[in-house]
Design an enzyme around this catalytic site. Structure first.
Site, mmCIF file in Angstrom:
data_model
loop_
_atom_site.group_PDB
_atom_site.id
_atom_site.type_symbol
_atom_site.label_atom_id
_atom_site.label_comp_id
_atom_site.label_asym_id
_atom_site.label_seq_id
_atom_site.Cartn_x
_atom_site.Cartn_y
_atom_site.Cartn_z
ATOM 1 N N CYS A 114 0.816 -1.221 0.000
ATOM 2 C CA CYS A 114 0.000 0.000 0.000
ATOM 3 C C CYS A 114 0.851 1.274 0.000
ATOM 4 O O CYS A 114 0.331 2.360 -0.242
ATOM 5 C CB CYS A 114 -0.949 0.003 1.192
ATOM 6 S SG CYS A 114 -1.873 -1.520 1.368
ATOM 7 N N HIS A 260 -3.161 6.647 3.032
ATOM 8 C CA HIS A 260 -3.689 5.390 2.500
ATOM 9 C C HIS A 260 -5.046 5.082 3.128
ATOM 10 O O HIS A 260 -5.222 5.195 4.343
ATOM 11 C CB HIS A 260 -2.694 4.262 2.775
ATOM 12 C CG HIS A 260 -3.258 2.910 2.496
ATOM 13 N ND1 HIS A 260 -3.910 2.619 1.314
ATOM 14 C CD2 HIS A 260 -3.294 1.784 3.257
ATOM 15 C CE1 HIS A 260 -4.313 1.362 1.361
ATOM 16 N NE2 HIS A 260 -3.959 0.837 2.518
ATOM 17 N N ASN A 290 -10.481 -0.522 0.644
ATOM 18 C CA ASN A 290 -9.019 -0.409 0.659
ATOM 19 C C ASN A 290 -8.481 -0.906 -0.684
ATOM 20 O O ASN A 290 -8.548 -2.100 -0.980
ATOM 21 C CB ASN A 290 -8.491 -1.263 1.817
ATOM 22 C CG ASN A 290 -6.977 -1.261 1.905
ATOM 23 O OD1 ASN A 290 -6.282 -0.912 0.952
ATOM 24 N ND2 ASN A 290 -6.462 -1.672 3.047
HETATM 25 O O1 UT7 Z 1 -3.676 -1.711 3.808
HETATM 26 C C1 UT7 Z 1 -3.393 -2.126 5.126
HETATM 27 C C2 UT7 Z 1 -4.303 -3.182 5.438
HETATM 28 N N1 UT7 Z 1 -4.941 -3.459 6.625
HETATM 29 C C3 UT7 Z 1 -5.433 -2.688 7.604
HETATM 30 O O2 UT7 Z 1 -5.267 -1.514 7.673
HETATM 31 C C4 UT7 Z 1 -6.203 -3.435 8.641
HETATM 32 C C5 UT7 Z 1 -6.206 -2.761 10.004
HETATM 33 N N2 UT7 Z 1 -7.152 -3.433 10.888
HETATM 34 C C6 UT7 Z 1 -8.461 -3.242 10.826
HETATM 35 O O3 UT7 Z 1 -8.946 -2.477 9.980
HETATM 36 C C7 UT7 Z 1 -9.334 -3.923 11.839
HETATM 37 O O4 UT7 Z 1 -8.529 -4.631 12.752
HETATM 38 C C8 UT7 Z 1 -10.389 -4.896 11.203
HETATM 39 C C9 UT7 Z 1 -11.409 -4.095 10.402
HETATM 40 C C10 UT7 Z 1 -9.721 -5.923 10.328
HETATM 41 C C11 UT7 Z 1 -11.151 -5.631 12.307
HETATM 42 O O5 UT7 Z 1 -11.799 -4.696 13.172
HETATM 43 P P1 UT7 Z 1 -11.603 -4.814 14.742
HETATM 44 O O6 UT7 Z 1 -12.391 -3.727 15.348
HETATM 45 O O7 UT7 Z 1 -10.120 -4.862 15.040
HETATM 46 O O8 UT7 Z 1 -12.305 -6.188 15.069
HETATM 47 P P2 UT7 Z 1 -11.808 -7.300 16.077
HETATM 48 O O9 UT7 Z 1 -10.946 -8.269 15.354
HETATM 49 O O10 UT7 Z 1 -11.257 -6.669 17.342
HETATM 50 O O11 UT7 Z 1 -13.148 -8.012 16.464
HETATM 51 C C12 UT7 Z 1 -14.104 -7.369 17.344
HETATM 52 C C13 UT7 Z 1 -15.340 -8.227 17.401
HETATM 53 C C14 UT7 Z 1 -15.057 -9.709 17.698
HETATM 54 O O12 UT7 Z 1 -16.149 -10.206 18.440
HETATM 55 P P3 UT7 Z 1 -16.046 -10.350 20.052
HETATM 56 O O13 UT7 Z 1 -14.884 -11.274 20.289
HETATM 57 O O14 UT7 Z 1 -15.791 -8.952 20.568
HETATM 58 O O15 UT7 Z 1 -17.375 -10.916 20.419
HETATM 59 C C15 UT7 Z 1 -15.046 -10.358 16.334
HETATM 60 O O16 UT7 Z 1 -15.415 -11.721 16.387
HETATM 61 O O17 UT7 Z 1 -15.984 -8.219 16.135
HETATM 62 C C16 UT7 Z 1 -16.090 -9.556 15.605
HETATM 63 N N3 UT7 Z 1 -15.815 -9.480 14.179
HETATM 64 C C17 UT7 Z 1 -16.770 -9.330 13.268
HETATM 65 N N4 UT7 Z 1 -18.096 -9.241 13.383
HETATM 66 C C18 UT7 Z 1 -18.790 -9.071 12.258
HETATM 67 C C19 UT7 Z 1 -14.603 -9.487 13.558
HETATM 68 N N5 UT7 Z 1 -14.765 -9.349 12.225
HETATM 69 C C20 UT7 Z 1 -16.089 -9.254 12.026
HETATM 70 C C21 UT7 Z 1 -16.897 -9.084 10.874
HETATM 71 N N6 UT7 Z 1 -18.237 -8.997 11.047
HETATM 72 N N7 UT7 Z 1 -16.376 -9.000 9.641
#
Ligand code: UT7
Length: 336
Positions: A114, A260, A290
């Site tokens: 990126c 980005h 993204n």
């Molecule tokens: O170009 C560079 C590329 N990448 C990035 O910049 C990625 C940077 N990271 C992120 O954008 C975020 O970490 C994500 C969008 C990937 C994930 O968001 P998050 O707020 O960090 O979610 P999390 O992994 O902390 O999950 C929070 C909750 C969990 O449930 P519990 O354990 O709190 O009950 C997950 O199981 O959300 C749940 N969850 C979802 N629920 C619905 C995780 N992914 C999903 C989903 N839909 N897609």
């Protein structure tokens, strides 16, 4: 006095649009969750007959037309991508070079994920300092929706396909023209927080000369979302402050920041850390997601078309991504 200028910019988005509602059932998610956690509503997905090179060609044609640059005037093509047409040769840049008819251009792919477009701008600028009579085409192009696992809750909703391109050239300005704002930093820190298997790191089998392996399952992108989120926020804050210190300008005095486009929450967190209003960070995540190395040129093109980027504006461009890599530059539009 010579200055280096972005003389044309163009972008291309594939026609097919995939909504959050369309993918939510297969990842047990919802439009509401995806939008509130990423800022993304829809993403564009390349058609089966499109690829990183074809997207790049469309974006480049527009950039070259705007710059009034003929194919034979381009001396170098620097193409940032994580999704090359071939694994890994010929380079996608070479395919684009042929299709555009840039018969005098050297061409190579730049693998900084990126950060690729911002790396490319600086590489192009350095090349022009040594070869001021030529023009450089810098491209960011991605079909990352082909690498992501559409059943994975941590990646399926994030990426979109797009390309953006810019033509750089050297222009003569009067000697008493004030110096243009400049500042740049680039860096890397080898880490697998975002990666995709399938390279040549390992032989295809311990004894692949005699024990010929079956074709491997198609590898998909793996990402440690939390680690990347933290890295993104601290890195953007650091590199933006670094280039502003170099350029002698307070971040608050910038007209706009084109970072980005990975996640709205990342942009908002950086704004909070830097005590800047969220609106300073250009945000085009909702409709396109993204798009990796394409995200910054696509935003620049959109901002230009909508009159939100005009001559003399002091802006920063800042990328981060797999590698891990980062890069940021100050631009006093359209001078690098
Ligand atoms: O170009 C560079 C590329 N990448 C990035 O910049 C990625 C940077 N990271 C992120 O954008 C975020 O970490 C994500 C969008 C990937 C994930 O968001 P998050 O707020 O960090 O979610 P999390 O992994 O902390 O999950 C929070 C909750 C969990 O449930 P519990 O354990 O709190 O009950 C997950 O199981 O959300 C749940 N969850 C979802 N629920 C619905 C995780 N992914 C999903 C989903 N839909 N897609």
């Amino acid at each position: 006095m010579l200055k280096i200028k972005i003389s044309g910019i163009g972008s291309y988005l594939p026609k097919r649009v995939v909504t959050n509602d369309e993918i939510a059932p297969q990842i047990d998610s919802s439009d509401e969750w995806i939008f509130s956690h990423t800022g993304i509503k829809t993403r564009h997905v390349a058609a089966p007959d499109e690829s990183a090179s074809s997207l790049a060609v469309e974006a480049s044609k527009k950039a070259m037309e705007q710059a009034g640059a003929k194919p034979e005037e381009i001396g170098m093509i620097i193409l940032g991508t994580t999704t090359p047409d071939y694994m890994n040769y010929p380079s996608t840049a070479c395919i684009v070079q042929k299709q555009l008819g840039c018969v005098n251009a050297a061409a190579f792919d730049l693998a900084a994920a990126c950060s690729g477009f911002v790396y490319g701008l600086e590489m192009g600028k350095c090349y022009l300092l040594g070869h001021p009579k030529t023009k450089v085409l810098v491209i960011g192009t991605e079909v990352l929706t082909r690498h992501q696992d559409w059943r994975s809750r941590s990646t399926a909703m994030i990426f979109g396909d797009a390309a953006g391109a810019a033509v750089l050239e050297t222009v003569e300005v009067p000697d008493d023209t004030p110096a243009t704002l400049t500042g740049n930093t680039m860096g890397a820190d080898g880490d697998l927080a975002i990666h995709r298997e399938g390279g040549s790191r390992l032989p295809p089998a311990p004894d692949h000369i005699h024990d010929i392996p079956a074709p491997a399952e198609y590898p998909t992108l793996k990402m440690d979302g939390h680690a990347v989120f933290k890295f993104a926020v601290s890195t953007l804050d650091r590199i933006l402050c670094q280039i502003c210190a170099e350029g002698g300008i307070e971040p608050a005095k910038l007209d706009r920041i084109f970072a980005h486009q990975a996640n709205t929450r990342i942009l908002d967190s950086v704004a909070r850390r830097m005590k800047l209003p969220n609106e300073m960070f250009y945000n085009y995540l909702a409709p396109i997601g993204n798009t990796s190395s394409a995200s910054i040129p696509v935003c620049l093109d959109k901002a230009l078309k909508e009159g939100e980027l005009t001559d003399g504006m002091k802006i920063a461009v800042a990328g981060f991504g797999a590698g891990l890599t980062w890069a940021a530059s100050l631009i006093e539009w359209p001078y690098l």
